[in-house]
Each structure stands twice: as structure tokens, then as C-alpha cells.
Design a protein around this motif. Structure first.
Motif, PDB file in Angstrom:
ATOM      1  N   PHE A 172    -105.656 -45.199 -47.498  1.00  0.00           N
ATOM      2  CA  PHE A 172    -104.505 -44.639 -48.205  1.00  0.00           C
ATOM      3  C   PHE A 172    -103.688 -45.776 -48.792  1.00  0.00           C
ATOM      4  O   PHE A 172    -103.224 -46.662 -48.065  1.00  0.00           O
ATOM      5  N   ALA A 173    -103.517 -45.748 -50.124  1.00  0.00           N
ATOM      6  CA  ALA A 173    -102.759 -46.815 -50.791  1.00  0.00           C
ATOM      7  C   ALA A 173    -101.995 -46.235 -51.962  1.00  0.00           C
ATOM      8  O   ALA A 173    -102.514 -45.416 -52.718  1.00  0.00           O
ATOM      9  N   LEU A 229    -105.979 -30.405 -46.119  1.00  0.00           N
ATOM     10  CA  LEU A 229    -106.693 -30.535 -47.388  1.00  0.00           C
ATOM     11  C   LEU A 229    -108.160 -30.920 -47.225  1.00  0.00           C
ATOM     12  O   LEU A 229    -108.882 -31.047 -48.218  1.00  0.00           O
ATOM     13  N   GLY A 230    -108.594 -31.147 -45.996  1.00  0.00           N
ATOM     14  CA  GLY A 230    -109.990 -31.486 -45.762  1.00  0.00           C
ATOM     15  C   GLY A 230    -110.365 -32.879 -46.220  1.00  0.00           C
ATOM     16  O   GLY A 230    -111.494 -33.111 -46.645  1.00  0.00           O
ATOM     17  N   GLY A 272    -100.388 -38.583 -52.496  1.00  0.00           N
ATOM     18  CA  GLY A 272    -101.410 -39.598 -52.316  1.00  0.00           C
ATOM     19  C   GLY A 272    -102.697 -39.053 -51.739  1.00  0.00           C
ATOM     20  O   GLY A 272    -103.793 -39.438 -52.151  1.00  0.00           O
ATOM     21  N   VAL A 273    -102.578 -38.114 -50.787  1.00  0.00           N
ATOM     22  CA  VAL A 273    -103.776 -37.532 -50.184  1.00  0.00           C
ATOM     23  C   VAL A 273    -104.544 -36.713 -51.221  1.00  0.00           C
ATOM     24  O   VAL A 273    -105.780 -36.757 -51.276  1.00  0.00           O
ATOM     25  N   VAL A 274    -103.831 -35.975 -52.059  1.00  0.00           N
ATOM     26  CA  VAL A 274    -104.489 -35.169 -53.087  1.00  0.00           C
ATOM     27  C   VAL A 274    -105.285 -36.063 -54.040  1.00  0.00           C
ATOM     28  O   VAL A 274    -106.402 -35.730 -54.451  1.00  0.00           O
ATOM     29  N   LEU A 275    -104.744 -37.233 -54.383  1.00  0.00           N
ATOM     30  CA  LEU A 275    -105.398 -38.127 -55.333  1.00  0.00           C
ATOM     31  C   LEU A 275    -106.389 -39.088 -54.668  1.00  0.00           C
ATOM     32  O   LEU A 275    -107.015 -39.885 -55.350  1.00  0.00           O
ATOM     33  N   SER A 286    -102.431 -50.448 -61.118  1.00  0.00           N
ATOM     34  CA  SER A 286    -102.122 -49.176 -61.749  1.00  0.00           C
ATOM     35  C   SER A 286    -100.996 -48.493 -60.996  1.00  0.00           C
ATOM     36  O   SER A 286    -100.684 -48.842 -59.868  1.00  0.00           O
ATOM     37  N   ASN A 287    -100.375 -47.481 -61.619  1.00  0.00           N
ATOM     38  CA  ASN A 287     -99.193 -46.862 -61.036  1.00  0.00           C
ATOM     39  C   ASN A 287     -99.472 -46.144 -59.738  1.00  0.00           C
ATOM     40  O   ASN A 287     -98.715 -46.225 -58.800  1.00  0.00           O
ATOM     41  N   ILE A 288    -100.540 -45.375 -59.677  1.00  0.00           N
ATOM     42  CA  ILE A 288    -100.898 -44.699 -58.431  1.00  0.00           C
ATOM     43  C   ILE A 288    -102.326 -45.075 -58.104  1.00  0.00           C
ATOM     44  O   ILE A 288    -103.223 -44.841 -58.887  1.00  0.00           O
ATOM     45  N   VAL A 289    -102.515 -45.710 -56.963  1.00  0.00           N
ATOM     46  CA  VAL A 289    -103.851 -46.121 -56.560  1.00  0.00           C
ATOM     47  C   VAL A 289    -104.093 -45.585 -55.171  1.00  0.00           C
ATOM     48  O   VAL A 289    -103.503 -46.045 -54.211  1.00  0.00           O
ATOM     49  N   VAL A 290    -104.919 -44.580 -55.064  1.00  0.00           N
ATOM     50  CA  VAL A 290    -105.302 -44.042 -53.763  1.00  0.00           C
ATOM     51  C   VAL A 290    -106.811 -43.975 -53.809  1.00  0.00           C
ATOM     52  O   VAL A 290    -107.386 -43.035 -54.324  1.00  0.00           O
ATOM     53  N   GLU A 291    -107.467 -44.996 -53.304  1.00  0.00           N
ATOM     54  CA  GLU A 291    -108.876 -45.141 -53.625  1.00  0.00           C
ATOM     55  C   GLU A 291    -109.600 -45.991 -52.589  1.00  0.00           C
ATOM     56  O   GLU A 291    -108.997 -46.638 -51.755  1.00  0.00           O
ATOM     57  N   ASP A 292    -110.888 -46.030 -52.725  1.00  0.00           N
ATOM     58  CA  ASP A 292    -111.714 -46.964 -51.995  1.00  0.00           C
ATOM     59  C   ASP A 292    -111.630 -48.290 -52.731  1.00  0.00           C
ATOM     60  O   ASP A 292    -111.733 -48.341 -53.951  1.00  0.00           O
ATOM     61  N   HIS A 293    -111.459 -49.391 -52.010  1.00  0.00           N
ATOM     62  CA  HIS A 293    -111.297 -50.678 -52.672  1.00  0.00           C
ATOM     63  C   HIS A 293    -112.555 -51.122 -53.398  1.00  0.00           C
ATOM     64  O   HIS A 293    -112.527 -52.061 -54.187  1.00  0.00           O
ATOM     65  N   ASP A 294    -113.667 -50.462 -53.140  1.00  0.00           N
ATOM     66  CA  ASP A 294    -114.894 -50.810 -53.860  1.00  0.00           C
ATOM     67  C   ASP A 294    -114.936 -50.198 -55.248  1.00  0.00           C
ATOM     68  O   ASP A 294    -115.808 -50.517 -56.042  1.00  0.00           O
ATOM     69  N   VAL A 295    -114.005 -49.284 -55.543  1.00  0.00           N
ATOM     70  CA  VAL A 295    -113.989 -48.642 -56.857  1.00  0.00           C
ATOM     71  C   VAL A 295    -112.604 -48.831 -57.453  1.00  0.00           C
ATOM     72  O   VAL A 295    -111.784 -47.921 -57.453  1.00  0.00           O
TER      73      VAL A 295
END
Length: 282
Positions: free
Chosen positions: A185-186, A142-143, A176-179, A201-210
């Protein structure tokens, strides 16, 4: 090795797929077709999902295994083959035999050298390696650039029961990778059907700064005259229910409840299920 997925073939075509057919054997048989047994002559035939075979085909498979010969559909000519058979099934074939869904004689003929692959829930020590393997492969496809898995998420992976086994693990990682919006990865507990903690939140796949946040608390009437404050789950339930009623129970789309609540539609569906919100009762 010649491979055939017995569960992916329509029951009316299984016999033709395994043993072949002659021209004119049935409607649409415009020419002779070679079956998988004949293709695998002198090598190995892998029968995946063998427990899905219909009972009438099981009889013919048993004869082919015992006598090493068969007749193509519509033919009276016997074809002899020398084939090594490997069969696999995600079903409990012993239980299928007891319930009459699988022939006992075929089961004993196949059960010469059984190899049991333990389910993922019995291989917790393998989970970290499998997570990183699927994560790297999915990121490459997925790049995405994800360099780490959060400790809490890895703990959730290790303690989840995995009823869907490896396929479920792979699909959750791909989701998770798509989101993903960052290098870490979280996933939230709700993805695994576990109760979420407050403020997550229910799905959190993010940078912890945002960070992603819950809907504003002021939209929930948490306190009325003389009544104690609602529990977080009850307040969340009331708020989601009010929004669903407002949108006519439409979740997805530009005017759906997920858009108003600033949640992914699948996340909202998961919360609705977890909180026991039922359109029929409400």
C-alpha cells in the motif's frame, strides 16, 4: 441505547422525531408516532451532532432535560420519562454559545461530565494502528490482498494534519485500496496536499515491479533559444495547460485530458489545483 443523529433530520421534523406526534398534528401525520425520548424511557438516549439542533427545538430539549417531561407535537398530555442523555458534537459548542447559535443554558445542562476526544493530529502515536485497522477491514470488504504499507506512506500518514479527522483517514485508505494493484500500500504526497517529488505520480498504489511513470518528457518544450531549462513544476504546468486547452478543459472521459496524460481524473484535478491552473485566467 437509542440513537438519533440531530444533523440528519430536517429542522421541521426534529421536534416530532424527538418527542413524537399525535394523529393529525400536521399534514401527513396519519397516525400517532412515538418519539425517541419515549422510546428511551428507562435507558439512554444518544444525541449525536447536538450542535445542529435549531434554536426553537433547543428550548424544548432543555425543558425535557430539566423537568424530565415533554408533550408530543399536537398533544397537551404531558409524558414523563427517565432518560440518561449522552450528547456529542464535532462543533466547538462554547464558540457556538458566544455567537448565539447554541443556547448557553442548554450547553451548561449538557456539560455535566465533558469528555473531549482529541483530534487525530494530536494522536500521532495511534495512527499506525488505525491505518492497519482500516486497511485490513477495507481489504476484507473489497477482496484485496495487501500485506504491507510502504515506509514513506506511513510517514506521510504520521505527519499529515488530518483536518477531516478519522473520516478522512478512512476515506483515503479506502481510495488507495480500490486503486491497489499489488501487495504494498503506497500513496503519493499529492493525496495529502503536499508537493510531489520529481518522477512520482499523484496516486501510486501498486506493486513496485510495475512503476507508474510521468508523461513523456519530450512532449514538454523545456528549452528554447538562449533560455535556461524550465523547472520541473513549470514544465509540468505548461504541458497540462496545453492538454487542457486542447480538450476544451474536459478532464474525464475517453477524449479528456486525463486519458491523454494517462492519469486518473482525480489525480489530474489534484495537480491542476496544486499547480494553480485556473480556467478563468487562461
Amino acid at each position: 441505547m437509542v440513537t438519533v443523529n440531530c444533523g440528519a433530520i430536517p429542522s421541521s421534523l426534529v421536534e416530532s422525531e424527538l418527542f413524537g406526534h399525535v394523529k393529525g398534528a400536521f399534514t401527513g401525520a396519519l397516525e400517532r408516532a412515538t418519539g425517541r425520548f419515549e422510546l428511551a424511557d428507562g435507558s439512554t438516549l444518544f444525541l449525536d451532532e447536538v450542535g445542529e439542533l435549531p434554536l426553537d427545538t433547543q428550548v424544548k430539549l432543555l425543558r425535557a432535560l430539566q423537568e424530565r417531561e415533554f408533550e408530543a407535537v399536537g398533544s397537551s398530555r404531558t409524558v414523563r420519562v427517565d432518560v440518561r442523555i449522552i450528547a456529542a458534537s464535532n462543533r466547538n459548542l462554547e464558540h457556538a454559545v458566544r455567537t448565539g447559535l447554541f443556547r448557553a443554558d442548554l450547553f451548561y445542562r449538557l456539560n455535566v461530565l465533558p469528555v473531549r476526544v482529541p483530534p487525530l493530529r494530536e494522536r500521532q502515536a495511534d495512527i499506525p494502528q488505525l491505518v492497519m485497522f482500516f486497511l485490513c477491514r477495507c481489504c476484507k470488504r473489497l477482496g484485496k490482498n495487501i500485506t504491507a504499507v510502504s515506509e514513506e506512506t506511513m510517514d506521510l500518514f504520521a505527519h499529515y494534519d488530518w483536518p477531516g479527522n478519522i473520516r478522512e483517514l478512512q476515506n483515503i485508505i479506502e481510495r488507495g485500496v480500490v486503486l491497489s494493484r499489488g501487495p504494498v500500500f503506497a500513496l503519493d504526497r499529492d493525496v495529502f496536499g503536499m508537493p510531489a517529488g520529481p518522477g512520482i505520480s499523484n496516486i501510486v498504489v501498486e506493486d513496485h515491479d510495475v512503476p507508474m511513470s510521468m508523461p513523456p518528457a519530450r512532449s514538454v518544450p523545456y528549452e528554447q533559444a538562449g533560455e535556461p531549462p524550465l523547472r520541473l513544476a513549470d514544465a509540468e504546468r505548461q504541458h497540462i495547460l496545453a492538454v487542457l486547452k486542447r480538450t476544451g478543459w474536459v478532464i474525464d472521459g475517453p477524449k479528456g485530458a486525463a486519458k491523454i496524460l494517462d492519469l486518473h481524473p482525480n489525480t489530474l484535478r489534484g495537480r491542476v489545483k496544486r499547480l494553480g491552473i485556473d480556467r478563468i485566467r487562461h
